[in-house]
Scaffold this motif. Structure first.
Motif, PDB file in Angstrom:
ATOM      1  N   GLU A 191     -33.446 -73.244  -7.338  1.00 22.30           N
ATOM      2  CA  GLU A 191     -33.473 -73.490  -8.899  1.00 22.30           C
ATOM      3  C   GLU A 191     -34.810 -73.864  -9.164  1.00 22.30           C
ATOM      4  O   GLU A 191     -35.523 -73.474 -10.294  1.00 22.30           O
ATOM      5  CB  GLU A 191     -32.643 -74.667  -9.307  1.00 22.30           C
ATOM      6  N   GLN A 192     -35.781 -74.645  -8.471  1.00 20.54           N
ATOM      7  CA  GLN A 192     -37.146 -75.068  -8.837  1.00 20.54           C
ATOM      8  C   GLN A 192     -37.877 -74.058  -8.471  1.00 20.54           C
ATOM      9  O   GLN A 192     -38.909 -73.886  -9.161  1.00 20.54           O
ATOM     10  CB  GLN A 192     -37.386 -76.370  -7.842  1.00 20.54           C
ATOM     11  N   SER A 193     -37.798 -73.190  -7.318  1.00 16.62           N
ATOM     12  CA  SER A 193     -38.650 -72.210  -6.904  1.00 16.62           C
ATOM     13  C   SER A 193     -38.405 -70.781  -7.141  1.00 16.62           C
ATOM     14  O   SER A 193     -39.236 -69.776  -6.902  1.00 16.62           O
ATOM     15  CB  SER A 193     -38.748 -72.404  -5.596  1.00 16.62           C
ATOM     16  N   ARG A 194     -37.278 -70.358  -7.940  1.00 16.88           N
ATOM     17  CA  ARG A 194     -36.774 -69.228  -8.265  1.00 16.88           C
ATOM     18  C   ARG A 194     -37.855 -68.021  -8.722  1.00 16.88           C
ATOM     19  O   ARG A 194     -37.562 -67.080  -8.000  1.00 16.88           O
ATOM     20  CB  ARG A 194     -35.403 -69.292  -9.345  1.00 16.88           C
ATOM     21  N   LEU A 195     -38.294 -68.517  -9.687  1.00 20.31           N
ATOM     22  CA  LEU A 195     -39.346 -67.543 -10.161  1.00 20.31           C
ATOM     23  C   LEU A 195     -40.383 -67.415  -9.304  1.00 20.31           C
ATOM     24  O   LEU A 195     -41.009 -66.048  -9.236  1.00 20.31           O
ATOM     25  CB  LEU A 195     -39.862 -68.190 -11.597  1.00 20.31           C
ATOM     26  N   LEU A 196     -40.939 -68.275  -8.760  1.00 18.91           N
ATOM     27  CA  LEU A 196     -41.997 -68.059  -7.864  1.00 18.91           C
ATOM     28  C   LEU A 196     -41.629 -67.327  -6.543  1.00 18.91           C
ATOM     29  O   LEU A 196     -42.501 -66.557  -5.960  1.00 18.91           O
ATOM     30  CB  LEU A 196     -42.549 -69.596  -7.311  1.00 18.91           C
ATOM     31  N   ILE A 197     -40.311 -67.332  -5.984  1.00 17.57           N
ATOM     32  CA  ILE A 197     -39.982 -66.741  -4.868  1.00 17.57           C
ATOM     33  C   ILE A 197     -39.833 -65.361  -5.600  1.00 17.57           C
ATOM     34  O   ILE A 197     -40.391 -64.379  -4.715  1.00 17.57           O
ATOM     35  CB  ILE A 197     -38.509 -67.114  -4.506  1.00 17.57           C
ATOM     36  N   LYS A 198     -39.335 -64.965  -6.401  1.00 17.40           N
ATOM     37  CA  LYS A 198     -39.364 -63.473  -6.895  1.00 17.40           C
ATOM     38  C   LYS A 198     -40.668 -63.036  -7.137  1.00 17.40           C
ATOM     39  O   LYS A 198     -40.974 -61.760  -6.741  1.00 17.40           O
ATOM     40  CB  LYS A 198     -38.488 -63.634  -8.630  1.00 17.40           C
ATOM     41  N   LYS A 199     -41.847 -63.695  -7.621  1.00 18.27           N
ATOM     42  CA  LYS A 199     -42.900 -63.181  -7.744  1.00 18.27           C
ATOM     43  C   LYS A 199     -43.585 -62.893  -6.482  1.00 18.27           C
ATOM     44  O   LYS A 199     -44.052 -61.845  -6.169  1.00 18.27           O
ATOM     45  CB  LYS A 199     -44.108 -64.186  -8.687  1.00 18.27           C
ATOM     46  N   GLN A 200     -43.220 -63.871  -5.445  1.00 15.11           N
ATOM     47  CA  GLN A 200     -43.678 -63.523  -4.031  1.00 15.11           C
ATOM     48  C   GLN A 200     -43.259 -62.230  -3.409  1.00 15.11           C
ATOM     49  O   GLN A 200     -43.933 -61.537  -2.901  1.00 15.11           O
ATOM     50  CB  GLN A 200     -43.477 -64.881  -3.184  1.00 15.11           C
ATOM     51  N   PHE A 201     -41.610 -62.120  -3.570  1.00 16.87           N
ATOM     52  CA  PHE A 201     -41.174 -61.078  -3.191  1.00 16.87           C
ATOM     53  C   PHE A 201     -41.883 -59.781  -3.679  1.00 16.87           C
ATOM     54  O   PHE A 201     -42.160 -58.683  -3.245  1.00 16.87           O
ATOM     55  CB  PHE A 201     -39.616 -61.034  -3.494  1.00 16.87           C
ATOM     56  N   GLU A 202     -42.031 -59.930  -5.186  1.00 16.68           N
ATOM     57  CA  GLU A 202     -42.468 -58.497  -5.613  1.00 16.68           C
ATOM     58  C   GLU A 202     -43.879 -58.220  -5.235  1.00 16.68           C
ATOM     59  O   GLU A 202     -44.266 -57.062  -5.449  1.00 16.68           O
ATOM     60  CB  GLU A 202     -42.451 -58.737  -7.403  1.00 16.68           C
ATOM     61  N   LEU A 203     -44.706 -59.221  -4.660  1.00 12.74           N
ATOM     62  CA  LEU A 203     -45.939 -58.999  -4.352  1.00 12.74           C
ATOM     63  C   LEU A 203     -46.191 -57.638  -3.198  1.00 12.74           C
ATOM     64  O   LEU A 203     -46.912 -56.878  -3.386  1.00 12.74           O
ATOM     65  CB  LEU A 203     -46.805 -60.151  -3.870  1.00 12.74           C
ATOM     66  N   TYR A 204     -44.953 -57.837  -2.305  1.00  7.83           N
ATOM     67  CA  TYR A 204     -44.906 -56.917  -1.096  1.00  7.83           C
ATOM     68  C   TYR A 204     -44.421 -55.652  -1.503  1.00  7.83           C
ATOM     69  O   TYR A 204     -44.823 -54.713  -0.674  1.00  7.83           O
ATOM     70  CB  TYR A 204     -44.389 -57.691  -0.067  1.00  7.83           C
ATOM     71  N   SER A 205     -43.295 -55.578  -2.440  1.00  6.65           N
ATOM     72  CA  SER A 205     -42.560 -54.209  -2.674  1.00  6.65           C
ATOM     73  C   SER A 205     -42.448 -53.659  -1.281  1.00  6.65           C
ATOM     74  O   SER A 205     -42.613 -52.331  -1.378  1.00  6.65           O
ATOM     75  CB  SER A 205     -43.509 -53.335  -3.572  1.00  6.65           C
ATOM     76  N   ALA A 206     -41.911 -54.301  -0.392  1.00  5.40           N
ATOM     77  CA  ALA A 206     -41.595 -53.648   1.032  1.00  5.40           C
ATOM     78  C   ALA A 206     -40.367 -52.552   1.007  1.00  5.40           C
ATOM     79  O   ALA A 206     -39.433 -52.861   0.228  1.00  5.40           O
ATOM     80  CB  ALA A 206     -41.394 -54.702   1.885  1.00  5.40           C
ATOM     81  N   ASP A 207     -40.476 -51.714   1.889  1.00  2.96           N
ATOM     82  CA  ASP A 207     -39.604 -50.501   1.956  1.00  2.96           C
ATOM     83  C   ASP A 207     -38.181 -51.420   2.490  1.00  2.96           C
ATOM     84  O   ASP A 207     -37.332 -51.221   2.257  1.00  2.96           O
ATOM     85  CB  ASP A 207     -40.042 -49.485   2.874  1.00  2.96           C
ATOM     86  N   ILE A 208     -38.560 -52.064   3.614  1.00  9.52           N
ATOM     87  CA  ILE A 208     -37.540 -52.915   4.449  1.00  9.52           C
ATOM     88  C   ILE A 208     -37.519 -54.371   4.232  1.00  9.52           C
ATOM     89  O   ILE A 208     -38.712 -54.969   5.021  1.00  9.52           O
ATOM     90  CB  ILE A 208     -37.166 -52.233   5.866  1.00  9.52           C
TER      91      ILE A 208
END
Length: 212
Positions: free
Chosen positions: A128-145
């Motif tokens: 809950e506290q970090s949800r937006l930041l986790i999403k932003k980090q995930f999107e940095l990589y745009s990994a195929d897998i």
């Protein structure tokens, strides 16, 4: 702005007023960018001493001494060679040189940015506290897998995909196509008490089915 610069900016906001914060992400940006499919591993928290504060990227670049990274280095090599049928004898004994070579291709991040010797508790509160930041980090990589190492449900929730049903491979591994040609695989933690060979080939079987 490259990925490393974006990570630095994100972590400056994320670590504000926190005494302990473990950095993570892309180990070698050039190698990560060259790899097809690109690979990201998502773990729950840092497997280290309670008050340890370090950079996971440097730890992996230097060969990562912890046994779980033997399996992740195997998985990385296998995903890099999806078309090849590599016998277990080539993976049975993993050395530091092999880990260094393979781990430099990946991105790896923890949902919880602090260290501890036990699994993360109150995971929903943490997310809950970090949800937006986790999403932003995930999107940095745009990994195929993206391989979720016991974190599939948590990452799915953090990305706002909690109401999106998992798809399932013919052998029962859950996954999502979160963008065209890009997949999240919900998998076991690399230190799960199952034979390493079973863990390895079950993951590769799933990735072949959904990616090739």
């Amino acid at each position: 702005m490259n990925i490393s610069q974006k990570e630095k900016k994100l972590f400056e906001a994320w670590s504000f007023d926190r005494k302990k914060f473990v950095l993570d992400g892309v180990v070698d940006e050039d190698k990560f960018a060259q790899l097809t499919p690109s690979i990201c591993f998502v773990l729950k928290d840092v497997n280290g001493k309670k008050d340890d504060c370090r950079d996971l990227r440097s730890f992996l670049k230097e060969g990562a001494k912890e046994p779980l990274w033997d399996n992740i280095s195997r998985w990385t090599h296998g995903i890099r060679h999806l078309q090849d049928d590599i016998e277990w004898s080539e993976y049975q004994s993993i050395n530091k040189e092999f880990r260094i070579k393979e781990l430099n291709y990946i991105a790896a991040f923890n949902l919880k940015k602090s260290s501890g010797t036990t699994p993360a508790h109150n995971s929903n509160d943490m997310l809950e506290q970090s949800r937006l930041l986790i999403k932003k980090q995930f999107e940095l990589y745009s990994a195929d897998i993206t391989v979720c190492c016991g974190t599939g449900g948590q990452l799915k929730w953090a990305l706002g995909l909690e109401n999106t049903p998992w798809q399932v491979t013919s052998r029962g591994v859950q996954y999502l196509e979160y963008s065209s040609g890009k997949f999240i695989v919900s998998y076991l933690h690399p230190a799960t008490r199952i034979k390493d060979s079973f863990l390895h080939y079950a993951l590769l079987d799933a990735v072949r089915e959904i990616y090739l």
